[in-house]
Enzyme design. Structure first.
Site, PDB file in Angstrom:
ATOM      1  N   ASN A  37       0.814  -1.218   0.000  1.00 35.24           N
ATOM      2  CA  ASN A  37       0.000   0.000   0.000  1.00 35.24           C
ATOM      3  C   ASN A  37       0.853   1.276   0.000  1.00 35.24           C
ATOM      4  OD1 ASN A  37      -2.390   1.390   0.042  1.00 35.24           O
ATOM      5  ND2 ASN A  37      -2.939   0.870   2.161  1.00 35.24           N
ATOM      6  N   HIS A 122     -14.800  -5.431  10.812  1.00 27.45           N
ATOM      7  CA  HIS A 122     -14.474  -4.113  11.372  1.00 27.45           C
ATOM      8  C   HIS A 122     -15.721  -3.297  11.660  1.00 27.45           C
ATOM      9  CE1 HIS A 122     -10.179  -3.641   9.551  1.00 27.45           C
ATOM     10  NE2 HIS A 122     -10.369  -4.822  10.092  1.00 27.45           N
ATOM     11  N   ARG A 147     -13.784  -6.355  15.364  1.00 31.53           N
ATOM     12  CA  ARG A 147     -12.840  -5.327  15.805  1.00 31.53           C
ATOM     13  C   ARG A 147     -13.608  -4.020  15.942  1.00 31.53           C
ATOM     14  NH1 ARG A 147      -8.033  -2.675  12.182  1.00 31.53           N
ATOM     15  NH2 ARG A 147      -9.634  -1.111  11.848  1.00 31.53           N
ATOM     16  N   TYR A 159      -7.231   6.553  13.471  1.00 34.38           N
ATOM     17  CA  TYR A 159      -7.095   5.343  12.676  1.00 34.38           C
ATOM     18  C   TYR A 159      -8.376   4.491  12.747  1.00 34.38           C
ATOM     19  CZ  TYR A 159      -6.446   0.667  11.374  1.00 34.38           C
ATOM     20  OH  TYR A 159      -6.678  -0.536  10.775  1.00 34.38           O
ATOM     21  N   ASP A 210      -7.506  -2.339  17.535  1.00 36.80           N
ATOM     22  CA  ASP A 210      -6.222  -2.037  16.890  1.00 36.80           C
ATOM     23  C   ASP A 210      -5.733  -0.664  17.351  1.00 36.80           C
ATOM     24  OD1 ASP A 210      -4.054  -1.746  15.218  1.00 36.80           O
ATOM     25  OD2 ASP A 210      -5.144  -2.161  13.351  1.00 36.80           O
ATOM     26  N   HIS A 212      -2.841   0.510  16.372  1.00 38.54           N
ATOM     27  CA  HIS A 212      -2.115   0.982  15.185  1.00 38.54           C
ATOM     28  C   HIS A 212      -0.793   1.663  15.553  1.00 38.54           C
ATOM     29  CE1 HIS A 212      -2.115   2.068  10.824  1.00 38.54           C
ATOM     30  NE2 HIS A 212      -2.773   0.927  10.789  1.00 38.54           N
ATOM     31  N   GLU A 236      -4.202  -5.073  19.370  1.00 42.44           N
ATOM     32  CA  GLU A 236      -3.284  -5.194  18.214  1.00 42.44           C
ATOM     33  C   GLU A 236      -2.326  -4.014  18.113  1.00 42.44           C
ATOM     34  OE1 GLU A 236      -5.507  -5.900  14.645  1.00 42.44           O
ATOM     35  OE2 GLU A 236      -4.076  -4.798  13.409  1.00 42.44           O
ATOM     36  N   GLU A 262       1.558  -7.016  11.284  1.00 43.19           N
ATOM     37  CA  GLU A 262       1.126  -6.743   9.907  1.00 43.19           C
ATOM     38  C   GLU A 262       2.205  -6.040   9.082  1.00 43.19           C
ATOM     39  OE1 GLU A 262      -2.443  -4.524  10.823  1.00 43.19           O
ATOM     40  OE2 GLU A 262      -1.549  -2.698  10.057  1.00 43.19           O
ATOM     41  N   ARG A 283       0.573 -11.671  13.335  1.00 40.60           N
ATOM     42  CA  ARG A 283      -0.356 -11.213  12.294  1.00 40.60           C
ATOM     43  C   ARG A 283       0.321 -10.975  10.938  1.00 40.60           C
ATOM     44  NH1 ARG A 283      -2.502  -6.898  12.246  1.00 40.60           N
ATOM     45  NH2 ARG A 283      -4.467  -7.533  11.320  1.00 40.60           N
ATOM     46  N   HIS A 312      -3.201 -10.498   8.946  1.00 35.48           N
ATOM     47  CA  HIS A 312      -3.668  -9.230   8.388  1.00 35.48           C
ATOM     48  C   HIS A 312      -4.509  -9.515   7.137  1.00 35.48           C
ATOM     49  CE1 HIS A 312      -2.135  -5.156   6.547  1.00 35.48           C
ATOM     50  NE2 HIS A 312      -3.289  -4.990   7.158  1.00 35.48           N
ATOM     51  N   ASP A 316      -6.342  -3.569   1.453  1.00 33.93           N
ATOM     52  CA  ASP A 316      -5.179  -3.323   0.588  1.00 33.93           C
ATOM     53  C   ASP A 316      -4.393  -4.603   0.317  1.00 33.93           C
ATOM     54  OD1 ASP A 316      -4.771  -2.287   3.478  1.00 33.93           O
ATOM     55  OD2 ASP A 316      -2.727  -2.748   2.881  1.00 33.93           O
ATOM     56  N   GLU A 339      -8.232 -11.797   9.757  1.00 31.32           N
ATOM     57  CA  GLU A 339      -8.928 -10.529   9.513  1.00 31.32           C
ATOM     58  C   GLU A 339      -9.630 -10.593   8.152  1.00 31.32           C
ATOM     59  OE1 GLU A 339      -6.350  -7.130   9.029  1.00 31.32           O
ATOM     60  OE2 GLU A 339      -7.940  -5.744   9.585  1.00 31.32           O
ATOM     61  N   TRP A 402       1.557   6.717  12.386  1.00 28.19           N
ATOM     62  CA  TRP A 402       0.162   6.730  11.937  1.00 28.19           C
ATOM     63  C   TRP A 402      -0.481   5.403  12.250  1.00 28.19           C
ATOM     64  CZ3 TRP A 402      -2.283   3.682   8.172  1.00 28.19           C
ATOM     65  CH2 TRP A 402      -3.665   3.946   8.065  1.00 28.19           C
TER      66      TRP A 402
HETATM   67  O1  KDG Z   1      -2.035  -0.432   4.514  1.00 26.13           O
HETATM   68  C1  KDG Z   1      -2.211  -0.299   5.888  1.00 26.13           C
HETATM   69  C2  KDG Z   1      -3.443  -1.051   6.336  1.00 26.13           C
HETATM   70  O2  KDG Z   1      -3.429  -2.362   5.872  1.00 26.13           O
HETATM   71  C3  KDG Z   1      -3.559  -1.042   7.830  1.00 26.13           C
HETATM   72  O3  KDG Z   1      -3.659   0.269   8.274  1.00 26.13           O
HETATM   73  C4  KDG Z   1      -4.778  -1.841   8.254  1.00 26.13           C
HETATM   74  O4  KDG Z   1      -4.053  -1.903  10.521  1.00 26.13           O
HETATM   75  C5  KDG Z   1      -4.706  -2.380   9.624  1.00 26.13           C
HETATM   76  C6  KDG Z   1      -5.479  -3.589   9.918  1.00 26.13           C
HETATM   77  O5  KDG Z   1      -5.322  -4.103  11.010  1.00 26.13           O
HETATM   78  O6  KDG Z   1      -6.221  -4.038   9.056  1.00 26.13           O
HETATM   79 MG    MG Z   2      -3.769  -3.341  12.129  1.00 28.39          MG
END
Ligand code: KDG
Ligand code: MG
Length: 402
Positions: A37, A122, A147, A159, A210, A212, A236, A262, A283, A312, A316, A339, A402
């Site tokens: 991505n 999600h 999630r 996020y 998550d 993130h 996560e 991930e 993951r 994961h 994407d 996921e 991020w």
């Molecule tokens: O490209 C980044 C995403 O795949 C990510 O932000 C998604 O954290 C993510 C998740 O757990 O699906």
């Molecule tokens: Mg994630």
């Protein structure tokens, strides 16, 4: 059998995907996901210029030798771009081998260890009430694991939450958009979400969250401890994981199960995490961690230490990755959860697939190979469009994760 033709296919049916196709002199072909991505064309160039030309004339049956050739032979090991390119080739080779055997891929990985693959969906809301509504909607669709992410008061965006209430797609800008982040505000708010979810939905539903990568280890310990009464399936990416030892500090403070991986691209990213039992779920994904061959190596290693899989599966990662992942998920002994974010209709049309969703679970299907194909004519109608993930800054402007 020999590989006689190779190509990289870049398409954007709503978002960018990169796919490798390998064809043999016997008319059998295999495909692999090569999507990274926000850096799609870097992998496509790596494949076109440096990887695919080396494959012509090789026997596609020698999957491990080709993997080692591409890994050791590069000299410059690991790295997201390199490992995604290797993953795509590896996935396509397994697809070819299983098609030649006339079997679904899971048969070559040892057969089924279970009948179906538990997935999590999600549920995202701009505030707690919206997230509660979304969790109810996912439960109605049959999901048994969900999630939950919510907007945080005082932060314009966070996020996992779409401002428009449409399905969440973070790579939404031609150049990275900038978001403001405050761990203090987030830490004060998230436990309220899970308190409410448990009171609305009871104890049985699996709930996940998550972070993130946004907290420090001690902040993650505080959050894990605050969430213990609501017994999450996992927390996560509580912290960024370059420093694997950081997870020890989190572990010392909480029994909330931890998931990570991930952004990992090799077994070396998680060796210490697994060996020292600092996490509960790994993951890593087929597409970013070196394909079926390398991810199976990671999962087998994890099985020695009570660490389960939790791959994961955001949008994407293309349907090709999802199809391949499901064959691994159904075969390995230490599967945890997968996921699942369904792709849009155009993407499903470009990538016809055998997998199906029934009652909170995915089934890989019985088609020979990994069960996912690409409609190249349709793919050509959706040209690449540059898109980036956002970046985050603290309220004083400092760049953060991020
Ligand atoms: O490209 C980044 C995403 O795949 C990510 O932000 C998604 O954290 C993510 C998740 O757990 O699906
Ligand atoms: Mg994630």
């Amino acid at each position: 059998m020999k590989i006689v033709s190779t190509r990289t296919i870049v398409t954007c049916p709503g978002r960018n995907f990169v796919t490798v196709k390998l064809e043999t002199d016997e008319g059998v072909w295999g495909i692999g996901d090569a999507t990274l991505n926000g850096r799609e064309l870097a992998v496509a160039t790596m494949l076109d210029e440096h990887v695919l030309p080396c494959l012509i004339g090789r026997d596609p049956g020698n999957i491990e030798d080709i993997w080692q050739y591409l890994y050791r032979g590069v000299y410059w090991r690991r790295g997201a771009v390199n490992m995604t390119a290797i993953a795509a080739v590896d996935t396509a080779l397994w697809d070819i081998k299983a098609k030649c055997a006339g079997m679904p891929l899971y048969q070559l990985l040892g057969g089924k260890s279970r009948e179906r693959v538990l997935v999590y969906g999600h549920a995202n809301g701009r505030d707690i009430s919206e997230t509660v509504e979304e969790v109810a909607r996912y439960q109605d669709m049959g999901y048994q694991a969900i999630r939950a992410q919510t907007g945080v008061p005082g932060l314009e965006s966070t996020y996992g939450v779409s401002n428009s209430r449409t399905s969440y797609e973070p790579a939404d800008a031609g150049l990275p958009s900038e978001h403001v982040w405050s761990s203090e505000r987030y830490l004060n708010h998230v436990p309220r979400l899970f308190e409410r979810l448990r009171s609305e939905f009871g104890d049985e539903l699996h709930l996940l969250h998550d972070v993130h990568h946004r907290l420090s280890p001690i902040e993650a310990g505080r959050l894990g401890k605050a969430l213990e009464p609501f017994h999450l399936f996992w927390l996560e990416d509580a912290v960024a994981a370059e420093n694997q030892a950081a997870f020890r500090l989190i572990r010392e403070h909480t029994t909330t199960p931890l998931a990570v991986g991930e952004v990992f691209n090799s077994i070396w990213d998680c060796k210490e995490l697994i060996e020292q039992q600092l996490v509960d779920y790994i993951r890593a994904s087929v597409v970013h961690a070196g394909g079926i061959s390398h991810l199976k190596r990671i999962f087998d290693f994890a099985s020695l230490y009570h660490v389960r899989s939790g791959s994961h599966g955001a949008t994407d990662l293309s349907p090709v990755c999802m199809g391949a992942a499901l064959h691994l998920d159904i075969a390995i002994p230490n599967f945890g959860i997968q996921e699942y974010m369904p792709h849009n209709e155009q993407t499903d049309d470009v990538f016809p697939h055998a997998y199906s969703f029934v009652n909170g679970h995915l089934f890989p299907g019985e088609t020979a190979g990994h069960g996912v194909d690409i409609d190249e004519k349709l793919a050509a109608k959706f040209p690449y469009k540059r898109a980036y993930l956002p970046i985050s800054r603290l309220t004083d402007g400092t760049l953060c994760n991020w």
